[in-house]
Design an enzyme around this catalytic site. Structure first.
Site, PDB file in Angstrom:
ATOM      1  N   LYS B 176     -10.236  23.608  27.520  1.00 35.57           N
ATOM      2  CA  LYS B 176     -10.908  23.275  28.773  1.00 35.57           C
ATOM      3  C   LYS B 176     -11.920  24.335  29.187  1.00 35.57           C
ATOM      4  O   LYS B 176     -12.973  24.017  29.735  1.00 35.57           O
ATOM      5  CB  LYS B 176      -9.855  23.066  29.865  1.00 35.57           C
ATOM      6  N   MET B 495       7.585 -10.917   8.184  1.00 34.13           N
ATOM      7  CA  MET B 495       7.527 -10.206   6.908  1.00 34.13           C
ATOM      8  C   MET B 495       8.848  -9.489   6.634  1.00 34.13           C
ATOM      9  O   MET B 495       9.315  -9.432   5.492  1.00 34.13           O
ATOM     10  CB  MET B 495       6.360  -9.215   6.916  1.00 34.13           C
TER      11      MET B 495
HETATM   12  C1  LIG Z   1       1.818  -6.210   4.557  1.00 33.66           C
HETATM   13  C2  LIG Z   1       0.732  -5.744   3.634  1.00 33.66           C
HETATM   14  C3  LIG Z   1       0.549  -6.364   2.408  1.00 33.66           C
HETATM   15  C4  LIG Z   1      -0.506  -5.988   1.580  1.00 33.66           C
HETATM   16  N1  LIG Z   1      -0.721  -6.706   0.439  1.00 33.66           N
HETATM   17  C5  LIG Z   1      -1.855  -6.481  -0.278  1.00 33.66           C
HETATM   18  C6  LIG Z   1      -2.217  -7.312  -1.368  1.00 33.66           C
HETATM   19  O1  LIG Z   1      -1.527  -8.253  -1.723  1.00 33.66           O
HETATM   20  N2  LIG Z   1      -3.367  -7.059  -2.017  1.00 33.66           N
HETATM   21  C7  LIG Z   1      -4.204  -6.019  -1.635  1.00 33.66           C
HETATM   22  O2  LIG Z   1      -5.255  -5.869  -2.231  1.00 33.66           O
HETATM   23  N3  LIG Z   1      -3.866  -5.214  -0.633  1.00 33.66           N
HETATM   24  C8  LIG Z   1      -2.724  -5.430   0.073  1.00 33.66           C
HETATM   25  N4  LIG Z   1      -2.436  -4.620   1.134  1.00 33.66           N
HETATM   26  C9  LIG Z   1      -3.332  -3.502   1.443  1.00 33.66           C
HETATM   27  C10 LIG Z   1      -3.001  -2.279   0.592  1.00 33.66           C
HETATM   28  O3  LIG Z   1      -1.913  -1.604   1.164  1.00 33.66           O
HETATM   29  C11 LIG Z   1      -4.224  -1.315   0.534  1.00 33.66           C
HETATM   30  O4  LIG Z   1      -4.633  -0.973   1.827  1.00 33.66           O
HETATM   31  C12 LIG Z   1      -5.408  -1.920  -0.156  1.00 33.66           C
HETATM   32  O5  LIG Z   1      -5.030  -2.596  -1.335  1.00 33.66           O
HETATM   33  C13 LIG Z   1      -6.413  -0.837  -0.500  1.00 33.66           C
HETATM   34  O6  LIG Z   1      -7.655  -1.389  -0.739  1.00 33.66           O
HETATM   35  P1  LIG Z   1      -8.720  -0.686  -1.665  1.00 33.66           P
HETATM   36  O7  LIG Z   1      -8.144  -0.396  -2.995  1.00 33.66           O
HETATM   37  O8  LIG Z   1      -9.920  -1.541  -1.603  1.00 33.66           O
HETATM   38  O9  LIG Z   1      -8.959   0.736  -1.048  1.00 33.66           O
HETATM   39  P2  LIG Z   1      -9.442   1.312   0.361  1.00 33.66           P
HETATM   40  O10 LIG Z   1      -8.252   1.766   1.094  1.00 33.66           O
HETATM   41  O11 LIG Z   1     -10.395   0.435   1.053  1.00 33.66           O
HETATM   42  O12 LIG Z   1     -10.149   2.608  -0.183  1.00 33.66           O
HETATM   43  C14 LIG Z   1     -11.456   2.601  -0.606  1.00 33.66           C
HETATM   44  C15 LIG Z   1     -11.655   3.331  -1.921  1.00 33.66           C
HETATM   45  O13 LIG Z   1     -13.045   3.364  -2.158  1.00 33.66           O
HETATM   46  C16 LIG Z   1     -13.528   4.685  -2.118  1.00 33.66           C
HETATM   47  N5  LIG Z   1     -14.776   4.710  -1.372  1.00 33.66           N
HETATM   48  C17 LIG Z   1     -14.984   4.870  -0.053  1.00 33.66           C
HETATM   49  N6  LIG Z   1     -16.278   4.825   0.242  1.00 33.66           N
HETATM   50  C18 LIG Z   1     -16.917   4.596  -0.922  1.00 33.66           C
HETATM   51  C19 LIG Z   1     -18.292   4.430  -1.272  1.00 33.66           C
HETATM   52  N7  LIG Z   1     -19.269   4.478  -0.371  1.00 33.66           N
HETATM   53  N8  LIG Z   1     -18.574   4.222  -2.572  1.00 33.66           N
HETATM   54  C20 LIG Z   1     -17.604   4.191  -3.519  1.00 33.66           C
HETATM   55  N9  LIG Z   1     -16.313   4.343  -3.237  1.00 33.66           N
HETATM   56  C21 LIG Z   1     -15.961   4.531  -1.952  1.00 33.66           C
HETATM   57  C22 LIG Z   1     -12.453   5.522  -1.495  1.00 33.66           C
HETATM   58  O14 LIG Z   1     -12.516   6.837  -1.991  1.00 33.66           O
HETATM   59  C23 LIG Z   1     -11.188   4.773  -1.894  1.00 33.66           C
HETATM   60  O15 LIG Z   1     -10.758   5.174  -3.165  1.00 33.66           O
HETATM   61  C24 LIG Z   1      -1.359  -4.951   1.959  1.00 33.66           C
HETATM   62  C25 LIG Z   1      -1.147  -4.297   3.159  1.00 33.66           C
HETATM   63  C26 LIG Z   1      -0.126  -4.691   4.011  1.00 33.66           C
HETATM   64  C27 LIG Z   1       0.028  -4.003   5.330  1.00 33.66           C
HETATM   65  C1  LIG Z   2       4.261   0.082  13.730  1.00 28.65           C
HETATM   66  C2  LIG Z   2       5.009  -0.656  12.691  1.00 28.65           C
HETATM   67  N1  LIG Z   2       6.355  -0.733  12.746  1.00 28.65           N
HETATM   68  C3  LIG Z   2       7.033  -1.429  11.815  1.00 28.65           C
HETATM   69  C4  LIG Z   2       6.392  -2.058  10.783  1.00 28.65           C
HETATM   70  C5  LIG Z   2       7.164  -2.816   9.718  1.00 28.65           C
HETATM   71  N2  LIG Z   2       6.809  -4.237   9.733  1.00 28.65           N
HETATM   72  C6  LIG Z   2       5.919  -4.763   8.865  1.00 28.65           C
HETATM   73  S1  LIG Z   2       5.619  -6.370   9.140  1.00 28.65           S
HETATM   74  C7  LIG Z   2       6.721  -6.415  10.420  1.00 28.65           C
HETATM   75  C8  LIG Z   2       6.967  -7.681  11.181  1.00 28.65           C
HETATM   76  C9  LIG Z   2       5.760  -8.191  11.858  1.00 28.65           C
HETATM   77  O1  LIG Z   2       6.123  -9.294  12.635  1.00 28.65           O
HETATM   78  P1  LIG Z   2       5.027 -10.182  13.340  1.00 28.65           P
HETATM   79  O2  LIG Z   2       4.026  -9.357  14.006  1.00 28.65           O
HETATM   80  O3  LIG Z   2       5.700 -11.200  14.190  1.00 28.65           O
HETATM   81  O4  LIG Z   2       4.291 -10.882  12.117  1.00 28.65           O
HETATM   82  P2  LIG Z   2       4.813 -11.961  11.049  1.00 28.65           P
HETATM   83  O5  LIG Z   2       5.254 -11.218   9.861  1.00 28.65           O
HETATM   84  O6  LIG Z   2       5.900 -12.735  11.674  1.00 28.65           O
HETATM   85  O7  LIG Z   2       3.597 -12.783  10.776  1.00 28.65           O
HETATM   86  C10 LIG Z   2       7.303  -5.160  10.605  1.00 28.65           C
HETATM   87  C11 LIG Z   2       8.324  -4.865  11.619  1.00 28.65           C
HETATM   88  C12 LIG Z   2       4.990  -1.922  10.756  1.00 28.65           C
HETATM   89  N3  LIG Z   2       4.264  -2.450   9.765  1.00 28.65           N
HETATM   90  N4  LIG Z   2       4.328  -1.248  11.718  1.00 28.65           N
END
Ligand SMILES: Cc1cc2nc3c(=O)[nH]c(=O)nc-3n(C[C@H](O)[C@H](O)[C@H](O)COP(=O)(O)OP(=O)(O)OC[C@H]3O[C@@H](n4cnc5c(N)ncnc54)[C@H](O)[C@@H]3O)c2cc1C
Ligand SMILES: Cc1ncc(C[n+]2csc(CCOP(=O)(O)OP(=O)(O)O)c2C)c(N)n1
Lengths: 179, 598
Positions: B176, B495
């Site tokens: 601050k 999920m």
């Molecule tokens: C419930 C759940 C389910 C999921 N299921 C899937 C799924 O089925 N399939 C899926 O694909 N993902 C899924 N994901 C997401 C997964 O967890 C990752 O976030 C995702 O796959 C990462 O994407 P990406 O490889 O494109 O990388 P990003 O996280 O987008 O990273 C980008 C990459 O590119 C590089 N980069 C950044 N800027 C540049 C630039 N200007 N030029 C060149 N390179 C650059 C970075 O260094 C990094 O390596 C899921 C997520 C959740 C929450």
């Molecule tokens: C902050 C946080 N806490 C816990 C989780 C774990 N988690 C992943 S999906 C999920 C359920 C999400 O439920 P909802 O928003 O109703 O979506 P649905 O899967 O039913 O479409 C949980 C608890 C998370 N991803 N993020």
């Protein structure tokens, strides 16, 4: 089937801005990502541009070592990252202060061993010595192992400091040069 | 600017000002139009300066986590850096989830945090937290500003670091007393801001040539694009279109890459990975040359790494060397900006007179077309209960002619949105991929709407996630942000319930969404419209009414409660071990190694 990769020991030199938090950043990287630190030393080497040199000895598979270097390199305060183990020959030294508390024959034996290792006696009382020994880690370790059988012992080690051999300054500093 | 105006400006600049005023001035210099923030004792001087400032807009959120997600949504949809302002202690700690989210998804965000005055740091002063210590592992970089002279150069470097290379969040902790100290606004000195951080963006020509040769000799190629293409800017997506048109290669995108190639492009195989399409995953599994453009071989994408695309030669373009060989080893790494690399690759292919190996490619497409026939995204909308997939598919169909931006929360609805909502342009899809933060979607939508006032912004939400940041409805109301909250309400943490069903013997431990509010009344209590669809016959009418409304709307879409999200690669399985639907699960139990994975 998972092929277990061989782990290797690497000595990495890192030149960084000597700013608050920079060491925490480097150490946090190792602890946060589960990398090993065998030894880490740090000190300012360039008082003009306020840069420090960190020497890290780490153990990991070749891929992990590659990751470590890339992760270090992308930090903003990091200027140079050099893997001394892979880039030509280099020298490693560490210094240890070894205190041995003993008496009689064991005192004489301690002095004799210190002499062989070219350790210096830098403090003594009637029942103790403090030796200073410099060398690579295995020499220091050998010395400590021997001393351990000669009495109660206390050890302080600096960790490894390292530099490349030869006529090129890979990580030059601007010490004394104009800003 | 004329020379005269220049001198007037100079005079102004040499006038002494407070640190707080200097902060706003440097933000203006960086082109900042809006800040998402929440006040408190340690940032009052900045709020005071904001009060007198006419050019920067402040959006008052209701929770600091939401400020960061809003800044992320703003950044991802506009390509600019999002800015956050929060107070010390609890303000900063509340921001931590957002910062971690932005780090994982490579989103450029600057977060200014207040700090107790320098002489009190370390004394456990009121609302003191070790903000730089706490945020070190969840930011790309962070700073504690200790002198007022360092203030402006620090902010300049912070903007450079946040946006350049692989983007990410940067925290600037501002005691601050520094905000109150007098200072003279320093001129920009050429080169200083960029000095310490110079990521490599320009690809090496020789590597591009090698890549082109590998692609030219491929018989079963695939392009695997990721968020890096979006990070690079819209030109990278244009270049990708050109590359795909030129080569005719099948292309898949990660969750973070959706929109980089239009969903309607005939070469697009859909998303790959855990909930990706059958054809995308099998194409990855069987390919002989893989071109990864800005994707990071995330575990959600690779499945069991030892069986990931076992026979391919891999090219990996990434701006961050630490993404190379992290999870999957590659044959040809190219450190570069994705846009630059794709553009050069197109040039190179053209100049070498590239012609795809038609016979091989036709055969490859033949195999892919057969996988497509499995029709892995088909679902059965019979009866009056709304299928969540149908709700999202209809939402897409009914908004196709509009400039629509979609955010999501986390869970099944997020995956269904990725599967059933088609994106034809980059920067239209905002989702929490890496951290998977429930509560991301609503505040992110808020930020998107602020950055794109004329856009149609929809948060496709799950009811459980929605409740994690629903206080932001108040922010929407205050600023009249017409975000549409489309809640896929299955009354379950769907999920979680799905995993419990498939992996934990149907023991539904604590995954039921009990005591939900009446979402219509909830909306009305904030002075906004609430709608509900109970049956499939209600659905289109509710979507229409939602779209017709000028202000924010909550649409409570009551969907089938126990629908599962397929296809699914169970944790620890490989791409060719996908579960396609409910009848598949018994045949392939999850392995012990898979059980420990998340
Ligand atoms: C419930 C759940 C389910 C999921 N299921 C899937 C799924 O089925 N399939 C899926 O694909 N993902 C899924 N994901 C997401 C997964 O967890 C990752 O976030 C995702 O796959 C990462 O994407 P990406 O490889 O494109 O990388 P990003 O996280 O987008 O990273 C980008 C990459 O590119 C590089 N980069 C950044 N800027 C540049 C630039 N200007 N030029 C060149 N390179 C650059 C970075 O260094 C990094 O390596 C899921 C997520 C959740 C929450
Ligand atoms: C902050 C946080 N806490 C816990 C989780 C774990 N988690 C992943 S999906 C999920 C359920 C999400 O439920 P909802 O928003 O109703 O979506 P649905 O899967 O039913 O479409 C949980 C608890 C998370 N991803 N993020």
């Amino acid at each position: 089937m998972v092929i277990k990769e061989q782990v290797e020991r690497h000595t990495i030199s890192v030149q960084v801005d000597n700013e608050p938090g920079v060491l925490a950043r480097v150490i946090g990287l190792f602890s946060g990502r589960g990398y090993n630190i065998d030894s880490l030393t740090v000190s300012e080497v360039d008082t003009t541009s306020r840069q420090s040199r960190i020497s890290i000895v780490t153990i990991g598979t070749p891929l992990v070592i590659e990751q470590i270097k890339a992760q270090l390199h992308r930090m903003v305060p990091v200027h140079h990252v050099r893997d001394l183990t892979t880039s030509g020959s280099h020298i490693e030294r560490e210094l240890a202060l070894v205190k041995v508390v003993n008496s009689g024959e064991k005192r004489i034996e301690a002095l004799r061993i210190a002499d062989t290792f070219r350790a210096r006696t830098i403090d003594s009382t009637l029942s103790s010595f403090v030796f200073e020994i410099t060398g690579n880690s295995s020499k220091v370790e050998a010395f400590i192992d021997l001393m351990a059988s000669l009495g109660e012992m206390e050890v302080s080690r600096t960790g490894v400091s390292a530099i490349s051999r030869g006529a090129t300054a890979d990580m030059p500093i601007s010490h004394g040069a104009e800003e | 600017m004329t020379a005269k105006a220049d001198t007037a400006e100079q005079n102004d600049e040499t006038r002494a000002m407070t640190g707080a005023e200097a902060i706003l001035k440097v933000l203006e210099e960086e082109g900042v139009e809006v800040i998402f923030g929440y006040p408190g004792g340690a940032v009052l001087p900045i709020y005071d300066a904001l009060f007198k400032n006419n050019s920067i807009r402040h959006i008052l959120v209701r929770h600091e986590q939401a400020a960061v997600h809003a800044a992320e949504g703003y950044a991802r949809s506009t390509g600019k850096t999002g800015v956050v302002l929060v107070t010390s202690g609890p303000g900063a700690t509340n921001a931590v989830t957002g910062l971690t989210d932005a780090l994982m998804d490579s989103i450029p965000v600057i977060c200014l945090t207040g700090q107790v005055p320098t002489h009190l740091i370390g004394n456990d002063a009121f609302q003191e937290a070790d903000t730089t210590g706490i945020t070190r592992p969840c930011t790309k970089h962070n700073y504690l500003v200790k002198t007022v002279e360092a203030l402006v150069p620090t902010v300049r470097e912070a903007f450079h670091v946040a946006a350049k290379g692989r983007p990410g969040p940067v925290v600037i902790d501002l005691p601050k007393d520094i905000q109150l100290a007098e200072t003279v606004f320093p001129d920009r000195v050429a080169g200083v801001t960029e000095r310490r951080y110079q990521p490599k963006v320009e690809p090496e020509r020789a590597l591009i040539r090698q890549a082109a040769e590998m692609l030219a000799s491929a018989k079963q190629p695939v392009i695997y694009g990721g968020g890096g293409i979006i990070n690079s800017g819209p030109a990278a997506s244009d270049a990708l279109r050109e590359l795909v048109a030129l080569t005719g290669f099948p292309t898949t995108l990660t969750l973070m890459g959706l929109g980089a190639l239009p969903a309607t492009d005939k070469h697009f195989l859909g998303m790959l990975g855990m909930h990706g399409t059958y054809e995308a995953n099998l194409t990855m599994y069987h390919c002989d040359v893989m071109l990864n453009l800005g994707a990071r071989f995330d575990d959600r994408v690779t499945g069991r790494t030892s069986d990931f695309s076992p026979n391919s030669k891999r090219i990996h373009v990434d701006i961050d060397p630490s993404s190379i060989n992290k999870n999957i080893t590659v044959d040809l790494p190219i450190i570069a900006d994705a846009g630059r690399a794709i553009t050069m690759l197109v040039e190179e292919l053209k100049s070498m007179g590239f012609k795809p190996d038609k016979t091989a490619l036709d055969k490859w497409w033949g195999a892919i077309d057969n996988w497509k026939k499995v029709n892995c995204l088909s679902f059965d909308q019979t009866g009056e209960v709304i299928k969540p997939q149908h709700a999202i598919h209809r939402l897409w169909e009914m908004t196709r002619d509009q400039k629509v931006y979609v955010t999501t929360e986390v869970g099944q609805h997020q995956m269904w949105a990725a599967q059933y909502f088609g994106f034809d342009e980059p920067n239209r899809w905002m989702t929490s991929g890496g951290l998977g933060t429930m509560g991301y979607g609503l505040p992110a939508a808020m930020g998107v709407q602020v950055g794109n006032p004329d856009g149609l912004v929809i948060d496709i939400a799950g009811e459980a996630s929605f409740m994690m940041n629903m206080q932001e409805m108040s922010t929407l109301a205050q600023y009249g942000l017409p975000v549409k909250m489309f809640i896929i309400n299955n009354e379950w943490m769907g999920m979680v319930r799905q995993w419990q069903e498939l992996i934990h013997g149907g023991r539904y431990s604590e995954s039921y969404s009990a005591s939900l509010p009446d979402f219509i009344k909830l909306a009305e209590s904030f002075g906004m419209k609430g709608l509900r669809a109970n049956t499939v016959d209600d659905l289109d009418g509710v979507i229409e009414a939602m779209l017709a409304e000028d202000g924010p709307v909550v649409a409570d879409i009551r969907v089938a409660k126990e629908e599962n999200c397929f296809p699914m690669i169970p944790s620890g399985a490989a791409h060719n071990e996908m579960l396609l639907g409910p009848n598949d699960k018994a045949a392939k139990p999850v392995s012990e190694e898979g059980m420990v994975l998340v």
